[in-house]
Design a protein around this motif. Sequence first.
Motif, PDB file in Angstrom:
ATOM      1  N   GLY A 235      49.429  21.516  27.572  1.00  0.00           N
ATOM      2  CA  GLY A 235      48.385  20.528  27.324  1.00  0.00           C
ATOM      3  C   GLY A 235      47.019  21.150  27.108  1.00  0.00           C
ATOM      4  O   GLY A 235      46.244  20.691  26.253  1.00  0.00           O
ATOM      5  N   GLN A 236      46.697  22.199  27.867  1.00  0.00           N
ATOM      6  CA  GLN A 236      45.398  22.855  27.706  1.00  0.00           C
ATOM      7  C   GLN A 236      45.280  23.529  26.348  1.00  0.00           C
ATOM      8  O   GLN A 236      44.205  23.526  25.737  1.00  0.00           O
ATOM      9  N   VAL A 237      46.367  24.110  25.875  1.00  0.00           N
ATOM     10  CA  VAL A 237      46.356  24.755  24.556  1.00  0.00           C
ATOM     11  C   VAL A 237      46.119  23.712  23.466  1.00  0.00           C
ATOM     12  O   VAL A 237      45.333  23.921  22.535  1.00  0.00           O
ATOM     13  N   LEU A 238      46.783  22.573  23.560  1.00  0.00           N
ATOM     14  CA  LEU A 238      46.595  21.513  22.572  1.00  0.00           C
ATOM     15  C   LEU A 238      45.174  20.964  22.619  1.00  0.00           C
ATOM     16  O   LEU A 238      44.583  20.649  21.573  1.00  0.00           O
ATOM     17  N   ALA A 239      44.613  20.835  23.828  1.00  0.00           N
ATOM     18  CA  ALA A 239      43.225  20.375  23.953  1.00  0.00           C
ATOM     19  C   ALA A 239      42.268  21.385  23.322  1.00  0.00           C
ATOM     20  O   ALA A 239      41.290  21.002  22.667  1.00  0.00           O
ATOM     21  N   GLY A 240      42.540  22.670  23.506  1.00  0.00           N
ATOM     22  CA  GLY A 240      41.707  23.692  22.875  1.00  0.00           C
ATOM     23  C   GLY A 240      41.785  23.644  21.365  1.00  0.00           C
ATOM     24  O   GLY A 240      40.778  23.832  20.672  1.00  0.00           O
ATOM     25  N   ALA A 241      42.979  23.388  20.834  1.00  0.00           N
ATOM     26  CA  ALA A 241      43.136  23.276  19.388  1.00  0.00           C
ATOM     27  C   ALA A 241      42.351  22.082  18.844  1.00  0.00           C
ATOM     28  O   ALA A 241      41.691  22.172  17.798  1.00  0.00           O
ATOM     29  N   ALA A 242      42.407  20.954  19.550  1.00  0.00           N
ATOM     30  CA  ALA A 242      41.645  19.776  19.135  1.00  0.00           C
ATOM     31  C   ALA A 242      40.148  20.041  19.210  1.00  0.00           C
ATOM     32  O   ALA A 242      39.380  19.616  18.335  1.00  0.00           O
ATOM     33  N   ALA A 243      39.713  20.755  20.256  1.00  0.00           N
ATOM     34  CA  ALA A 243      38.297  21.089  20.389  1.00  0.00           C
ATOM     35  C   ALA A 243      37.831  21.972  19.244  1.00  0.00           C
ATOM     36  O   ALA A 243      36.717  21.808  18.736  1.00  0.00           O
ATOM     37  N   GLY A 244      38.670  22.916  18.826  1.00  0.00           N
ATOM     38  CA  GLY A 244      38.307  23.763  17.700  1.00  0.00           C
ATOM     39  C   GLY A 244      38.133  22.969  16.414  1.00  0.00           C
ATOM     40  O   GLY A 244      37.229  23.240  15.621  1.00  0.00           O
ATOM     41  N   TYR A 245      38.979  21.987  16.208  1.00  0.00           N
ATOM     42  CA  TYR A 245      38.860  21.137  15.020  1.00  0.00           C
ATOM     43  C   TYR A 245      37.564  20.331  15.053  1.00  0.00           C
ATOM     44  O   TYR A 245      36.859  20.212  14.043  1.00  0.00           O
ATOM     45  N   LEU A 246      37.225  19.783  16.222  1.00  0.00           N
ATOM     46  CA  LEU A 246      35.987  19.022  16.348  1.00  0.00           C
ATOM     47  C   LEU A 246      34.763  19.918  16.161  1.00  0.00           C
ATOM     48  O   LEU A 246      33.775  19.508  15.542  1.00  0.00           O
ATOM     49  N   HIS A 247      34.830  21.143  16.691  1.00  0.00           N
ATOM     50  CA  HIS A 247      33.730  22.078  16.500  1.00  0.00           C
ATOM     51  C   HIS A 247      33.549  22.417  15.022  1.00  0.00           C
ATOM     52  O   HIS A 247      32.419  22.572  14.551  1.00  0.00           O
TER      53      HIS A 247
ATOM     54  N   ARG B 136      36.157  31.841  18.628  1.00  0.00           N
ATOM     55  CA  ARG B 136      36.604  32.295  19.943  1.00  0.00           C
ATOM     56  C   ARG B 136      37.733  31.422  20.477  1.00  0.00           C
ATOM     57  O   ARG B 136      38.635  31.905  21.166  1.00  0.00           O
ATOM     58  N   LEU B 137      37.701  30.130  20.176  1.00  0.00           N
ATOM     59  CA  LEU B 137      38.801  29.260  20.576  1.00  0.00           C
ATOM     60  C   LEU B 137      40.108  29.703  19.933  1.00  0.00           C
ATOM     61  O   LEU B 137      41.162  29.725  20.585  1.00  0.00           O
ATOM     62  N   VAL B 138      40.046  30.052  18.648  1.00  0.00           N
ATOM     63  CA  VAL B 138      41.247  30.520  17.960  1.00  0.00           C
ATOM     64  C   VAL B 138      41.758  31.807  18.596  1.00  0.00           C
ATOM     65  O   VAL B 138      42.967  31.999  18.791  1.00  0.00           O
ATOM     66  N   ARG B 139      40.850  32.718  18.949  1.00  0.00           N
ATOM     67  CA  ARG B 139      41.244  33.974  19.592  1.00  0.00           C
ATOM     68  C   ARG B 139      41.880  33.721  20.959  1.00  0.00           C
ATOM     69  O   ARG B 139      42.844  34.392  21.346  1.00  0.00           O
ATOM     70  N   VAL B 140      41.329  32.751  21.698  1.00  0.00           N
ATOM     71  CA  VAL B 140      41.915  32.406  22.995  1.00  0.00           C
ATOM     72  C   VAL B 140      43.308  31.821  22.801  1.00  0.00           C
ATOM     73  O   VAL B 140      44.260  32.168  23.509  1.00  0.00           O
ATOM     74  N   LEU B 141      43.452  30.918  21.820  1.00  0.00           N
ATOM     75  CA  LEU B 141      44.760  30.305  21.561  1.00  0.00           C
ATOM     76  C   LEU B 141      45.780  31.333  21.107  1.00  0.00           C
ATOM     77  O   LEU B 141      46.980  31.187  21.384  1.00  0.00           O
TER      78      LEU B 141
END
Length: 228
Positions: free
Chosen positions: A108-120, A95-100
């Motif tokens: 900055g929020q997009v980059l934070a979401g990308a980092a969160a997806g990697y951690l997930h 879902r993070l990828v779909r949002v991105l």
Amino acid sequence: MLPILLMPFTARYGWQGHVLLALVFNLLIVQSIRTLPVMPGVPYARLRQEFFRGIGLVGSIGLWAPVASGEWPGGSFHAGEMVLLSLFFLITSTRLVRVLARVPRVNGQVLAGAAAGYLHLGLTGGVLATATQVLVPGSFSLGETAGQQLLLDRLTYFSFVTVAGVGYGDVLPANAVGERFVILLSVASTLYMALLVGLLLGRFIASEEVEMLEDEELGPPRAPENSP
């Protein structure tokens, strides 16, 4: 990052460690549910959202089982809980990828979401590896320090090492099941990074082109005309 940083402490303090682990993962689950919106234009979006929330709710409740009993009750329950958490984190990453993919510009929020997806993705690999080890004992050779660490903590470390392609060699797949798991995790992490970099790079280039076109349309500022 909080579950990754605190997991070593949960292995040392027994019942208190189980409480800390349950609190941290419950916080992560609640934050994932609150942050990710319902995707418009997706078939059965509301039903998918409720399914996503249901998995997170059941998974968060299951994390308190070792707190009540002092240890994980039975191998099948432990494996089932890990599979459920893996499914939740996998859906979260998707879902993070779909949002991105729908954001118009990179910020900055997009980059934070990308980092969160990697951690997930790394957490999902660790949880799913734990379920694999419980269901098929001996799938991974955990190394000499295995007895001093929580199984989830040890295999989360192994997951991030595999995702990063570092390969220290202290935790290894020990049979065909473990080897296939490593193959799938390596392919998933490579695809995620390739798709994510391509997506963010495309959005960044598009944003730059839009800004250049806007600057060209506006043109240089005109000097004020002298009145007669």
